[in-house]
Design an enzyme around this catalytic site. Structure first.
Site, PDB file in Angstrom:
ATOM      1  N   GLU A 237     -10.401   5.898   2.386  1.00 42.18           N
ATOM      2  CA  GLU A 237     -11.164   4.842   2.944  1.00 42.18           C
ATOM      3  C   GLU A 237     -10.220   3.747   3.442  1.00 42.18           C
ATOM      4  O   GLU A 237      -9.040   3.809   2.915  1.00 42.18           O
ATOM      5  CB  GLU A 237     -12.035   4.264   1.753  1.00 42.18           C
ATOM      6  CG  GLU A 237     -11.325   3.428   0.781  1.00 42.18           C
ATOM      7  CD  GLU A 237     -10.334   4.041   0.020  1.00 42.18           C
ATOM      8  OE1 GLU A 237     -10.179   5.313  -0.038  1.00 42.18           O
ATOM      9  OE2 GLU A 237      -9.764   3.194  -0.750  1.00 42.18           O
TER      10      GLU A 237
ATOM     11  N   LYS B 261       0.504  -1.196   0.092  1.00 39.25           N
ATOM     12  CA  LYS B 261       0.131   0.136  -0.139  1.00 39.25           C
ATOM     13  C   LYS B 261       0.721   1.263   0.211  1.00 39.25           C
ATOM     14  O   LYS B 261       0.614   2.266  -0.625  1.00 39.25           O
ATOM     15  CB  LYS B 261      -1.006   0.126   1.298  1.00 39.25           C
ATOM     16  CG  LYS B 261      -2.005  -1.084   0.777  1.00 39.25           C
ATOM     17  CD  LYS B 261      -2.992  -0.725   0.232  1.00 39.25           C
ATOM     18  CE  LYS B 261      -4.267  -1.689   0.142  1.00 39.25           C
ATOM     19  NZ  LYS B 261      -5.127  -1.549  -1.091  1.00 39.25           N
TER      20      LYS B 261
ATOM     21  N   SER C 200       2.318  -9.635  -0.786  1.00 34.90           N
ATOM     22  CA  SER C 200       1.673  -8.082  -0.652  1.00 34.90           C
ATOM     23  C   SER C 200       1.764  -7.483   0.526  1.00 34.90           C
ATOM     24  O   SER C 200       2.094  -6.503   0.845  1.00 34.90           O
ATOM     25  CB  SER C 200       0.312  -8.167  -1.299  1.00 34.90           C
ATOM     26  OG  SER C 200      -0.419  -8.678  -0.410  1.00 34.90           O
TER      27      SER C 200
END
Lengths: 394, 250
Positions: free
Chosen positions: A107, A85, A374
């Site tokens: 969000e 991210k 990830s």
């Protein structure tokens, strides 16, 4: 405006109150994306702050154990804040700063994107407000506190189903109210154009590095590149620089929850239909009346009723393949990788690992598979323990 | 001049409610109360699970309507049964997905049949409207455009292509002058009527906005009464709408 779509997918299906700001965002992005000052500043942040480039790790034990293709893990879990991210967040937060914005909103579902955004806001001296479904704030109390610790305000969303999709709704409403000083930092390759393109560009660093790394190590391209997919940001990042290599198979693994036949899943590619939601035309889990359907996965990060438009397009032209992994399979893979490699993967990434466990043994020994890891799984430990019948405090 | 434009002879009052809140039968009664109180156009929301343009009051109303089993077919049924009692202009407000899912052809054909003159789709901006408008035109239904705070060039581009009337979304904390400026920009390129939608519920707001435009939409005021009184809101709705009607006349 044909550049707003991938085939028939994508577009800008947003209220008129947001259109002017979206045009402004696109113009600003186009202005800065090739500006040497912007790109070198971003590269510096990615390398010196987030810890890039991330390792491409040869999973020797796993390879021997499965007895098929060579398995490599792209270690996005080693990034600062613990997942991919941060790649997108640093890019967009820097863009916000260049645009003169004072405040970031975002969000978040499980809280990973919220934590990454709060981190970037702290680093770059921006105000930050995170929208999170009330249900999620209760399930992920630790991440709520983490965001507050980083100086962000966490807004608990009580509308609709009180989960990720409602957090997106509320963030869009807030953006419409305060677009002058506020930048909406979207966390995945979704939403109206230009977001799917911006987020993809910032995440494509994953495959840019991985392609170079595998050529250095193995002297050839991989046979398979795979990643888990919810909205699809780590998957598109992992795929992007391999799309023009026709011999590299791209596989996205979505959350099949309790099974795609149970109605309790988030398998958009398998069960979704074409629709328009959250600013884009794409595939969505929806009922027969076109109402957006509640979705389920043990992984909050994959628990979204839609999928990014570029993935819908790659799927439609057959360039990428999308499959599912259930909760059970993902948890099995979570435990497997922890024990065999000493790496605790995020429950999201565990979906990709789960599919690898199915296909790797059937491949040849000189084949190569790269799995995008990830994120790291520390955040999931308490939930997995609970699944195994053990109650521990987070 | 089409039927919608004609409704703007005097200051037009547009009354809004969500179809199916609290149920379809009661919605029909409430619409007839709104008409009796003197509105010029009735605006009916076809509920969608995620109405990103709406504030809390209308979001909650949408969820009540969905819970009551409201769907597109039932809303068409509602309009058809209204048509036995009134020929007032009717417009829909809904989001694109329910329409897309229903099928553009079937949706607009049914609009024409039921006598729905226009449709407002908040998540369908100028950039995307062609795919819908090509079908709507075939069935003589207007896609009603929204205008918000944007550069004059954009406002005029939208105004030039607009049909029926224009729905002005007042910018946050905007003053009368902001709305006047928007209306001026529109009138420079088109004589299409302009109504202020969103954020009008008190008598003062109604007077203020009616002063500088051709009409106003009252939505949350009516929906708030329905939330409070459920199936017994008839008289309260009538009185509220009547008071607004009188306020904008004077």
């Amino acid at each position: 405006m044909s550049n707003t779509k991938f085939g028939i997918y994508g577009g800008q299906y947003v209220p008129e109150v947001l259109m002017n700001e979206i045009i402004n965002l696109e113009n600003s992005y186009n202005k800065y994306k090739n500006d040497p000052k912007f790109t070198s500043e971003l590269e510096f942040l990615l390398n010196s702050y987030a810890g890039r480039p991330s390792l491409l790790y040869f999973a020797k034990n796993m390879t021997e154990n499965l007895g098929g293709a060579k398995v490599y893990l792209k270690r996005e879990d080693l990034n600062h804040t613990g997942s991919h991210k941060i790649n997108n967040v640093l890019g967009q937060a820097l863009l916000a700063k260049y645009m003169g914005k004072k405040r970031l909103i975002a969000e978040t579902g499980a809280g990973q994107h919220g934590v990454a955004t709060a981190t970037a806001a702290a680093l770059l001296g921006l105000e930050c407000e995170i929208f999170m479904g009330k249900e999620d704030t209760e399930r992920q109390a630790l991440n709520v506190y983490r965001m507050e610790l980083l100086g962000a305000k966490v807004h608990s969303v009580t509308s609709g189903t009180m989960t990720l999709k409602d957090a997106v709704n509320e963030a869009m409403r807030e953006w419409a109210r305060n677009y002058k000083d506020t930048f909406y930092l979207l966390g995945s390759v979704m939403g109206p154009h230009p977001y799917p393109t911006i987020v993809r560009d910032f995440q494509s660093v994953i495959s840019k590095e991985a392609r170079r790394q595998i050529l250095e190590i193995e002297g050839k391209l991989p046979n398979v590149v795979m990643a888990c997919i919810g909205g699809g940001s780590n998957a598109i990042g992992m795929f992007y620089n391999f799309i023009n290599d026709p011999d590299v198979n791209l596989i996205g693994v979505e959350a099949a929850g309790l099974g795609v036949d149970t109605g309790k899943h988030a398998a958009t590619m398998t069960c979704g239909r074409l629709g328009v939601f959250h600013g884009m035309k794409s595939l969505f889990c929806q009922d027969e009346n076109g109402q957006i359907a509640p979705v389920y996965s043990i992984s909050a990060g994959l628990d979204y009723p839609g999928v990014g438009p570029e993935h819908a397009w790659l799927n439609s032209i057959g360039r990428a393949q999308y499959v599912g992994a259930t909760d059970d399979e993902a948890i099995g893979a979570f435990e497997y990788l922890s024990r065999i490699e000493g790496i605790i993967p995020a429950i999201e990434s565990s979906h990709a690992v789960a599919h690898a466990l199915k296909i790797v043994p059937k491949m040849n020994k000189d084949d190569i598979v790269i799995i995008c890891l990830s994120g790291r799984g520390d955040k999931d430990v308490a939930a997995i323990a609970k699944y195994r019948g053990k109650n521990i405090y987070e | 001049m089409n039927k919608l434009t004609e409704a703007f002879k005097n200051k037009a009052l547009i009354g809004f409610l969500t179809a199916g809140d609290p149920d379809i039968e009661t919605s029909k009664r409430y619409i007839l109360e709104i008409v009796r109180a003197g509105v010029d156009i009735v605006e009916i929301e076809i509920p969608f699970s995620d109405p990103i343009m709406e504030g809390e009051i209308i979001q909650a109303s949408t969820l009540r309507a969905l819970k009551a089993g409201t769907n597109v077919d039932k809303v068409f049924g509602l309009v058809e049964s209204l048509r036995q009692k009134t020929d007032i202009p009717v417009i829909f407000l809904t989001y694109l997905n329910p329409v897309f899912n229903y099928g553009y052809e079937k949706f607009f054909e049914k609009c024409q049949k039921a006598g729905v003159q226009g449709v407002i789709i908040p998540d369908l901006p100028y950039e995307e409207k062609t795919e819908v408008e090509l079908v709507a035109i075939k069935y003589d239904v207007d896609i009603i455009c929204l205008v918000a705070n944007a550069p004059k060039e954009r406002v005029q581009k939208i105004a030039k292509s607009a049909k029926g009337f224009i729905y002005i979304v007042p910018p946050m904390g905007s003053k009368e002058e902001n709305i006047e400026d928007l209306v001026c920009s529109i009138k420079e390129v088109s004589d299409i009527p302009c109504a202020v939608g969103f954020g009008v519920s008190t008598l003062e707001q109604a007077k203020k906005y009616a002063n500088c435009t051709d009409g106003i939409v009252i939505g949350s005021g009516i929906v708030r009464i329905i939330a409070q009184y459920g199936k017994n809101a008839d008289l309260k709705i009538y009185e509220y709408v009547k008071s607004i009607k009188e306020a904008i006349k004077s």
